[in-house]
Design an enzyme around this catalytic site. Structure first.
Site, PDB file in Angstrom:
ATOM      1  N   GLU A 169      -3.819  19.588  -3.431  1.00  0.00           N
ATOM      2  CA  GLU A 169      -3.017  19.081  -4.549  1.00  0.00           C
ATOM      3  C   GLU A 169      -3.872  18.821  -5.784  1.00  0.00           C
ATOM      4  OE1 GLU A 169      -0.355  15.879  -3.582  1.00  0.00           O
ATOM      5  OE2 GLU A 169       0.845  17.184  -2.291  1.00  0.00           O
ATOM      6  N   LYS A 293      12.588  15.704  -2.446  1.00  0.00           N
ATOM      7  CA  LYS A 293      12.006  17.050  -2.529  1.00  0.00           C
ATOM      8  C   LYS A 293      13.158  18.005  -2.258  1.00  0.00           C
ATOM      9  CE  LYS A 293       7.450  15.791  -0.617  1.00  0.00           C
ATOM     10  NZ  LYS A 293       6.735  15.563   0.671  1.00  0.00           N
TER      11      LYS A 293
HETATM   12  P1  PGA Z   1       3.579  18.130   1.650  1.00  0.00           P
HETATM   13  O1  PGA Z   1       2.987  16.726   1.252  1.00  0.00           O
HETATM   14  O2  PGA Z   1       4.162  18.783   0.467  1.00  0.00           O
HETATM   15  O3  PGA Z   1       2.382  18.835   2.201  1.00  0.00           O
HETATM   16  O4  PGA Z   1       4.615  17.867   2.712  1.00  0.00           O
HETATM   17  C1  PGA Z   1       3.441  15.940   0.216  1.00  0.00           C
HETATM   18  C2  PGA Z   1       3.863  14.600   0.707  1.00  0.00           C
HETATM   19  O5  PGA Z   1       3.753  14.295   1.913  1.00  0.00           O
HETATM   20  O6  PGA Z   1       4.349  13.810  -0.088  1.00  0.00           O
HETATM   21 ZN    ZN Z   2       4.717  12.189   1.577  1.00  0.00          ZN
END
Ligand code: PGA
Ligand code: ZN
Length: 373
Positions: A169, A293
């Site tokens: 990230e 998300k």
């Molecule tokens: P991921 O992690 O996109 O790898 O699932 C992001 C998070 O856990 O917030």
């Molecule tokens: Zn998370």
């Protein structure tokens, strides 16, 4: 909106894996992907025979649909309850439809919650996955970005001898353990008047009833994990704590949320942007915040319903990127349309696409303001 033309293609993402891009009426959007995915997420893979999926979805060409109708058609064409057939083509197409039909931006901007030091599944030495900064005292979105940017750059310089690289990230990988990292972060964040938090992503190190924090040489049960998280909140004044317990454990989240009403106790893997999971959380008083998300649920309209449910129950919705990303900035536009008070979108590498979109929108907006929470 009328679907004149729909195309799918493979493009590269930030991990140099392939992901799906959809193009509808000349608007392009793509699917992100997670590394620490929740068990209850919709599937978000690149279908092996993408041409067949494109042929399937072109059945939608020529139809005049609302976003909700379009998303419903995606579900019908897929035919499973978690997009096991069309995978990432679902969110890519749903995003592209939304972009082609235009956003209804409010003037309320989210605060950027930025991952500045990382570990866990995203790469790094800590068991905790993300060490985050939240510029709670900023008065504008550009000022908020400047705060997070300064903290990231100062950490990089001040701890240069302990920095080993950057992870999935764009967060710094350090040789410090979890508590040393929090100490360093608190010191730098205080200088810039920012709050700090963590994404524990505890499901990733929960096994056979034990939380195994290998970086600290700690192994304990759920009560031990509660003590540990309470200690971190108190010692480091954490204002944001995401996924502190396993993704099935609503009860322990509730115990923590009850004790710390002034800290955002946020469910990511716990809720997976799923309305039914969130309802269960609300009934159990499990948290006071959730990660949104859209690819966890597969469509824009389902994610929006989850946001509405959250808001009407005083849960703070935190719209979020995934660790695998593209330059797609749809979540930035959605943050304004849905008035999410926080966006979690990193501060470095490809993540700047989301932040730059918000900087542009701030510049173009009449009377922009930060949304409070
Ligand atoms: P991921 O992690 O996109 O790898 O699932 C992001 C998070 O856990 O917030
Ligand atoms: Zn998370």
């Amino acid at each position: 909106m009328n679907v004149n033309e729909l195309n799918l293609r493979k493009i590269l993402d930030s991990r140099t894996n392939y992901t799906v891009e959809a193009e509808i009426n000349n608007e392009k959007a793509s699917a992100p992907s997670g590394a620490s995915t929740g068990t209850h997420e919709a599937k978000c893979f690149v279908p092996e025979h993408l041409n067949d999926i494109e042929n399937l979805l072109t059945k939608l060409e020529g139809l005049d649909l609302t976003q909700k109708e379009f998303d419903q058609k995606l579900k019908e064409l897929d035919g499973t309850d978690d997009f096991s057939r069309i995978g990432g083509a679902a969110i890519a197409s749903s995003f592209a439809f939304k972009k082609a039909s235009e956003f209804e931006h409010s003037n309320k901007f989210p605060l950027p919650l930025s991952n500045v030091i990382g570990g866990g599944e995203h790469g790094g030495n800590t068991s905790i996955q993300e060490f985050l900064v939240l510029p709670v005292n900023a008065e504008s979105f550009p000022e908020a970005i400047e705060t997070n940017r300064s903290i990231y750059q100062e950490l990089k310089e001040r701890y240069s001898r302990r920095i080993q690289g950057i992870n999935d990230e764009g967060a710094l990988i350090t040789s410090m353990d979890d508590e040393q990292t929090l100490k360093a972060l608190k010191k730098v964040a205080e200088k810039y008047d920012a709050a700090i938090g963590v994404d524990v992503a505890a499901s990733e190190f929960y096994e056979d009833g034990k939380y195994k924090l290998t970086s600290l040489g700690i192994e304990h049960d759920a009560e031990g994990q509660l003590d540990f998280i309470e200690h971190l909140i108190e010692a480091f004044d954490l204002k944001f704590v995401e996924d502190p317990f396993d993704q099935e454990d609503f009860k322990m989240h509730a115990k923590l949320a009850k004790k710390f009403p002034d800290t955002l106790i946020c469910g990511d893997d716990l809720f997976t942007t799923n309305k039914d999971r969130l309802s269960e959380g609300i009934e159990n008083e499990a948290c006071n915040s959730l990660i949104v998300k859209p690819n966890q649920i597969g469509t824009v309209s389902d994610a929006e319903e989850t946001v509405e449910l959250a808001k009407s129950n005083d849960y703070v919705p935190v719209i979020s990127h995934r660790s695998g990303e593209t330059c797609d900035a749809t979540i930035s536009d959605l943050a304004l349309e849905w008035e999410c008070p926080i966006i979690k979108a990193g501060i470095a590498d490809i993540r700047i696409a989301k932040l730059n979109q918000l900087l542009r929108l701030w510049d173009e907006m009449e009377n922009p303001e930060l949304k409070s929470f």
